[in-house]
Design a protein around this motif. Structure first.
Motif, PDB file in Angstrom:
ATOM      1  N   SER A 145       1.363  -1.784  -1.826  1.00 34.72           N
ATOM      2  CA  SER A 145       1.972  -0.461  -1.987  1.00 34.72           C
ATOM      3  C   SER A 145       3.243  -0.375  -1.155  1.00 34.72           C
ATOM      4  O   SER A 145       3.382  -1.067  -0.139  1.00 34.72           O
ATOM      5  N   LYS A 146       4.122   0.509  -1.582  1.00 36.53           N
ATOM      6  CA  LYS A 146       5.259   0.840  -0.716  1.00 36.53           C
ATOM      7  C   LYS A 146       4.734   1.325   0.632  1.00 36.53           C
ATOM      8  O   LYS A 146       5.320   1.040   1.681  1.00 36.53           O
ATOM      9  N   ALA A 147       3.600   2.020   0.602  1.00 35.28           N
ATOM     10  CA  ALA A 147       2.993   2.513   1.853  1.00 35.28           C
ATOM     11  C   ALA A 147       2.684   1.358   2.799  1.00 35.28           C
ATOM     12  O   ALA A 147       2.909   1.450   4.007  1.00 35.28           O
ATOM     13  N   GLY A 148       2.163   0.258   2.250  1.00 39.63           N
ATOM     14  CA  GLY A 148       1.800  -0.887   3.082  1.00 39.63           C
ATOM     15  C   GLY A 148       3.009  -1.675   3.569  1.00 39.63           C
ATOM     16  O   GLY A 148       2.919  -2.449   4.524  1.00 39.63           O
ATOM     17  N   ARG A 149       4.134  -1.490   2.911  1.00 39.16           N
ATOM     18  CA  ARG A 149       5.368  -2.196   3.296  1.00 39.16           C
ATOM     19  C   ARG A 149       6.159  -1.405   4.329  1.00 39.16           C
ATOM     20  O   ARG A 149       6.712  -1.966   5.265  1.00 39.16           O
ATOM     21  N   TYR A 150       6.232  -0.070   4.116  1.00 38.51           N
ATOM     22  CA  TYR A 150       7.172   0.736   4.907  1.00 38.51           C
ATOM     23  C   TYR A 150       6.549   1.982   5.527  1.00 38.51           C
ATOM     24  O   TYR A 150       7.262   2.801   6.107  1.00 38.51           O
ATOM     25  N   GLY A 151       5.224   2.186   5.393  1.00 40.46           N
ATOM     26  CA  GLY A 151       4.635   3.466   5.785  1.00 40.46           C
ATOM     27  C   GLY A 151       4.774   4.445   4.634  1.00 40.46           C
ATOM     28  O   GLY A 151       5.389   4.142   3.613  1.00 40.46           O
ATOM     29  N   SER A 152       4.174   5.619   4.803  1.00 38.55           N
ATOM     30  CA  SER A 152       4.090   6.523   3.652  1.00 38.55           C
ATOM     31  C   SER A 152       4.475   7.952   4.006  1.00 38.55           C
ATOM     32  O   SER A 152       4.209   8.425   5.106  1.00 38.55           O
ATOM     33  N   LEU A 153       5.045   8.627   3.014  1.00 39.28           N
ATOM     34  CA  LEU A 153       5.399  10.037   3.186  1.00 39.28           C
ATOM     35  C   LEU A 153       4.191  10.945   3.047  1.00 39.28           C
ATOM     36  O   LEU A 153       4.184  12.047   3.555  1.00 39.28           O
ATOM     37  N   PHE A 154       3.171  10.500   2.304  1.00 43.25           N
ATOM     38  CA  PHE A 154       2.079  11.451   2.051  1.00 43.25           C
ATOM     39  C   PHE A 154       0.674  10.871   2.108  1.00 43.25           C
ATOM     40  O   PHE A 154      -0.288  11.591   1.904  1.00 43.25           O
TER      41      PHE A 154
END
Ligand SMILES: NC(=O)c1ccc[n+]([C@@H]2O[C@H](COP(=O)([O-])OP(=O)(O)OC[C@H]3O[C@@H](n4cnc5c(N)ncnc54)[C@H](O)[C@@H]3O)[C@@H](O)[C@H]2O)c1
Length: 253
Positions: free
Chosen positions: A140-149
């Motif tokens: 996920s983008k979350a796992g690459r860069y952290g997440s907005l939500f």
């Protein structure tokens, strides 16, 4: 020539959402596809849309049921060439680190990571025997860069899937098996839209879209195309790759 003609694929957690689109694309490109999912109603709907696909109802978090389901499939003669570890998600656990409970962490790690590990334990031996395999993990983008939500538990789980991808690529490359990860940004499925609506105002959501270089949200078909790219026979020299599918958002944010 279709791109996965004659290949057999397992896509986990795939009666809805990204997995369903991935399965549909693999079918369109010539693969025989098996889908696991825990939701009987979603399976029934997907059966109508995906004739010819084999479905198994199983909770991927139930170790015994998962192992039984996978060994029954293999016993029935399904020789998986392609495995898409798609089952996962933040399970709507809180974003704030202090609000995430032990149980939230266990559930999110259990579905995103442990279920994939168990699935690979069952499926990889056959790939090794046949000296051919394409494993595609959903990062996920979350796992690459952290997440907005989504929260730390989900970010950590996807990070684990992504780093496992690198390790498995090295370990199983000599056996003819590639392992890659597709890392989507927010894909506007009905479930993600409802989560976004709970956690961000309309203006905040628009600001996110405006920050994406291609100026649109992701679609399930964008992710399916990336998975197919790694699943194809011709992708045999590509392994250990983490492919961002986020319209350039990761680069821009
Ligand atoms: N949707 C996104 O924006 C997005 C972005 C980045 C990564 N991802 C990743 O892509 C994958 C698919 O995401 P999605 O949004 O399509 O998922 P989803 O939450 O919409 O779920 C898809 C399917 O998984 C099934 N499922 C859920 N828990 C299960 C369990 N315990 N056992 C068996 N089946 C189960 C559901 O019944 C559903 O049919 C996940 O790994 C997710 O983390 C999604």
């Amino acid at each position: 020539m279709k791109r996965v003609d004659g290949r057999t694929a397992l896509v986990t957690g795939a009666a809805e959402g990204l997995g369903k689109a991935i399965a549909a694309r693999l079918v369109a490109e010539g693969a025989k596809v098996v889908i696991t999912d825990r939701d009987a109603a979603a399976i029934e709907r997907a059966q109508a849309d995906l004739p010819g696909v084999t479905f198994r109802q199983v909770d991927m978090m139930d170790e015994t049921a998962l192992n039984e389901t996978l060994s029954a499939l293999i016993g029935e003669g399904f020789a998986f060439d392609i495995l898409v570890n798609n089952a996962g998600g933040s399970l709507h656990t809180p974003r704030a680190f202090f609000e995430e409970t032990e149980e939230d962490w266990a559930r999110v790690m259990g579905l995103n990571v442990t279920a994939a590990v168990r699935t690979m334990r069952a499926v990889l031996p056959g790939m090794v025997d046949r000296r051919y395999g394409r494993v595609i993990n959903l990062g996920s983008k979350a796992g690459r860069y952290g997440s907005l939500f989504t929260g730390c538990n989900y970010v950590a789980a996807k990070g684990a899937m992504q780093s496992m991808t690198l390790q498995l690529a090295q370990e199983f490359g000599p056996h003819g098996i590639t392992c890659n990860a597709v890392c989507p940004g927010a894909i506007h499925t009905p479930r993600v839209l409802s989560l976004l609506n709970q956690r961000m105002s309309a203006q905040e959501q628009q600001a996110v879209i405006d920050s994406i270089p291609v100026r649109r949200a992701g679609r399930v078909e964008d992710v399916a195309a990336a998975v197919l790219f790694f699943a194809a026979d011709e992708a045999g020299f590509l392994t250990g790759q983490l492919l961002d599918v986020n319209g350039g958002q990761g680069m821009a944010s």
